[in-house]
Motif scaffolding. Structure first.
Motif, mmCIF file in Angstrom:
data_model
loop_
_atom_site.group_PDB
_atom_site.id
_atom_site.type_symbol
_atom_site.label_atom_id
_atom_site.label_comp_id
_atom_site.label_asym_id
_atom_site.label_seq_id
_atom_site.Cartn_x
_atom_site.Cartn_y
_atom_site.Cartn_z
ATOM 1 N N LEU A 35 0.877 -1.167 0.000
ATOM 2 C CA LEU A 35 0.000 0.000 0.000
ATOM 3 C C LEU A 35 0.915 1.218 0.000
ATOM 4 C CD1 LEU A 35 -2.710 1.465 0.310
ATOM 5 C CD2 LEU A 35 -2.508 1.123 2.775
ATOM 6 N N VAL A 36 0.871 1.998 -1.064
ATOM 7 C CA VAL A 36 1.753 3.147 -1.232
ATOM 8 C C VAL A 36 1.213 4.365 -0.493
ATOM 9 C CG1 VAL A 36 2.802 4.691 -2.935
ATOM 10 C CG2 VAL A 36 2.575 2.259 -3.431
ATOM 11 N N GLY A 37 -0.100 4.438 -0.355
ATOM 12 C CA GLY A 37 -0.685 5.568 0.353
ATOM 13 C C GLY A 37 -2.196 5.527 0.330
ATOM 14 N N TRP A 38 -2.767 6.400 1.130
ATOM 15 C CA TRP A 38 -4.217 6.526 1.211
ATOM 16 C C TRP A 38 -4.530 8.002 1.029
ATOM 17 C CZ3 TRP A 38 -7.492 4.434 5.886
ATOM 18 C CH2 TRP A 38 -8.840 4.631 5.620
ATOM 19 N N VAL A 39 -5.093 8.335 -0.111
ATOM 20 C CA VAL A 39 -5.389 9.721 -0.450
ATOM 21 C C VAL A 39 -6.808 10.037 0.006
ATOM 22 C CG1 VAL A 39 -5.575 11.417 -2.314
ATOM 23 C CG2 VAL A 39 -3.829 9.622 -2.425
ATOM 24 N N PRO A 40 -6.962 11.033 0.880
ATOM 25 C CA PRO A 40 -8.302 11.406 1.323
ATOM 26 C C PRO A 40 -9.054 12.134 0.212
ATOM 27 C CG PRO A 40 -6.717 12.961 2.181
ATOM 28 C CD PRO A 40 -5.931 11.889 1.468
ATOM 29 N N ARG A 41 -10.328 12.362 0.420
ATOM 30 C CA ARG A 41 -11.099 13.143 -0.543
ATOM 31 C C ARG A 41 -10.499 14.547 -0.587
ATOM 32 N NH1 ARG A 41 -15.819 12.812 -3.248
ATOM 33 N NH2 ARG A 41 -16.922 14.756 -3.652
ATOM 34 N N LEU A 42 -10.183 15.019 -1.788
ATOM 35 C CA LEU A 42 -9.514 16.308 -1.958
ATOM 36 C C LEU A 42 -10.385 17.264 -2.765
ATOM 37 C CD1 LEU A 42 -5.983 15.018 -2.997
ATOM 38 C CD2 LEU A 42 -6.701 15.755 -0.724
ATOM 39 N N SER A 43 -10.219 18.516 -2.482
ATOM 40 C CA SER A 43 -10.815 19.547 -3.331
ATOM 41 C C SER A 43 -9.752 20.610 -3.534
ATOM 42 C CB SER A 43 -12.062 20.151 -2.686
ATOM 43 O OG SER A 43 -11.746 20.754 -1.467
ATOM 44 N N ALA A 44 -9.514 20.969 -4.773
ATOM 45 C CA ALA A 44 -8.473 21.949 -5.084
ATOM 46 C C ALA A 44 -8.877 22.735 -6.323
ATOM 47 C CB ALA A 44 -7.139 21.234 -5.308
ATOM 48 N N ALA A 45 -8.172 23.803 -6.558
ATOM 49 C CA ALA A 45 -8.514 24.709 -7.652
ATOM 50 C C ALA A 45 -8.261 24.092 -9.028
ATOM 51 C CB ALA A 45 -7.733 26.009 -7.509
ATOM 52 N N SER A 47 -6.078 20.721 -11.480
ATOM 53 C CA SER A 47 -5.557 19.354 -11.451
ATOM 54 C C SER A 47 -4.105 19.286 -10.989
ATOM 55 C CB SER A 47 -5.704 18.705 -12.822
ATOM 56 O OG SER A 47 -4.992 19.428 -13.799
ATOM 57 N N THR A 48 -3.286 20.289 -11.295
ATOM 58 C CA THR A 48 -1.895 20.291 -10.835
ATOM 59 C C THR A 48 -1.846 20.371 -9.319
ATOM 60 O OG1 THR A 48 -1.174 21.353 -12.869
ATOM 61 C CG2 THR A 48 0.327 21.475 -10.990
ATOM 62 N N GLU A 49 -2.668 21.233 -8.741
ATOM 63 C CA GLU A 49 -2.721 21.342 -7.286
ATOM 64 C C GLU A 49 -3.212 20.033 -6.674
ATOM 65 O OE1 GLU A 49 -4.750 24.015 -3.741
ATOM 66 O OE2 GLU A 49 -5.038 24.621 -5.811
ATOM 67 N N LEU A 50 -4.214 19.421 -7.281
ATOM 68 C CA LEU A 50 -4.715 18.134 -6.776
ATOM 69 C C LEU A 50 -3.619 17.081 -6.786
ATOM 70 C CD1 LEU A 50 -8.272 17.742 -8.341
ATOM 71 C CD2 LEU A 50 -7.698 17.767 -5.912
ATOM 72 N N ALA A 51 -2.878 17.006 -7.885
ATOM 73 C CA ALA A 51 -1.803 16.022 -7.993
ATOM 74 C C ALA A 51 -0.724 16.262 -6.947
ATOM 75 C CB ALA A 51 -1.209 16.051 -9.395
ATOM 76 N N LEU A 77 7.042 16.026 -10.480
ATOM 77 C CA LEU A 77 5.797 16.491 -11.077
ATOM 78 C C LEU A 77 6.025 17.805 -11.811
ATOM 79 C CD1 LEU A 77 2.724 16.180 -11.465
ATOM 80 C CD2 LEU A 77 2.449 17.465 -9.352
ATOM 81 N N ASN A 78 6.729 18.725 -11.176
ATOM 82 C CA ASN A 78 7.006 20.027 -11.790
ATOM 83 C C ASN A 78 7.879 19.879 -13.037
ATOM 84 O OD1 ASN A 78 5.486 21.351 -9.867
ATOM 85 N ND2 ASN A 78 7.244 21.776 -8.559
#
Length: 82
Positions: A35-45, A47-51, A77-78
């Motif tokens: 298990l690499v991680g657990w991403v919670p529900r996200l909200s961001a402005a 797609s780059t910010e979300l990633a 990512l950048n």
């Protein structure tokens, strides 16, 4: 040819999920990959910010052959955006 799953990520789609930790733990016990991680529900402005935010919830050390293992996930990512 068989492919080996390098790792997996749990994602929270429903913020009100019942027994989320129990569900992820049950899946982790059945999936033969880390298990690499657990991403919670996200909200961001955007797609780059979300990633970028999602990457903060991942532990790439769990996947020893992953190309981002030895670099900062945000830096990688950048670099792909340029």
């Amino acid at each position: 040819m068989l492919l080996r799953l390098a790792g997996w990520v749990a994602n929270t789609i429903d913020a009100d999920i019942l027994k989320g930790a129990a569900t992820v733990n049950a899946m982790a016990g059945r999936i033969e990959a880390p298990l690499v991680g657990w991403v919670p529900r996200l909200s961001a402005a955007d797609s780059t910010e979300l990633a970028t935010v999602a990457l903060r919830h991942l532990d790439l050390q769990a996947c020893p052959r992953h190309p981002l293992r030895h670099t900062s996930a945000t830096q990688s990512l950048n670099a792909k955006e340029e």
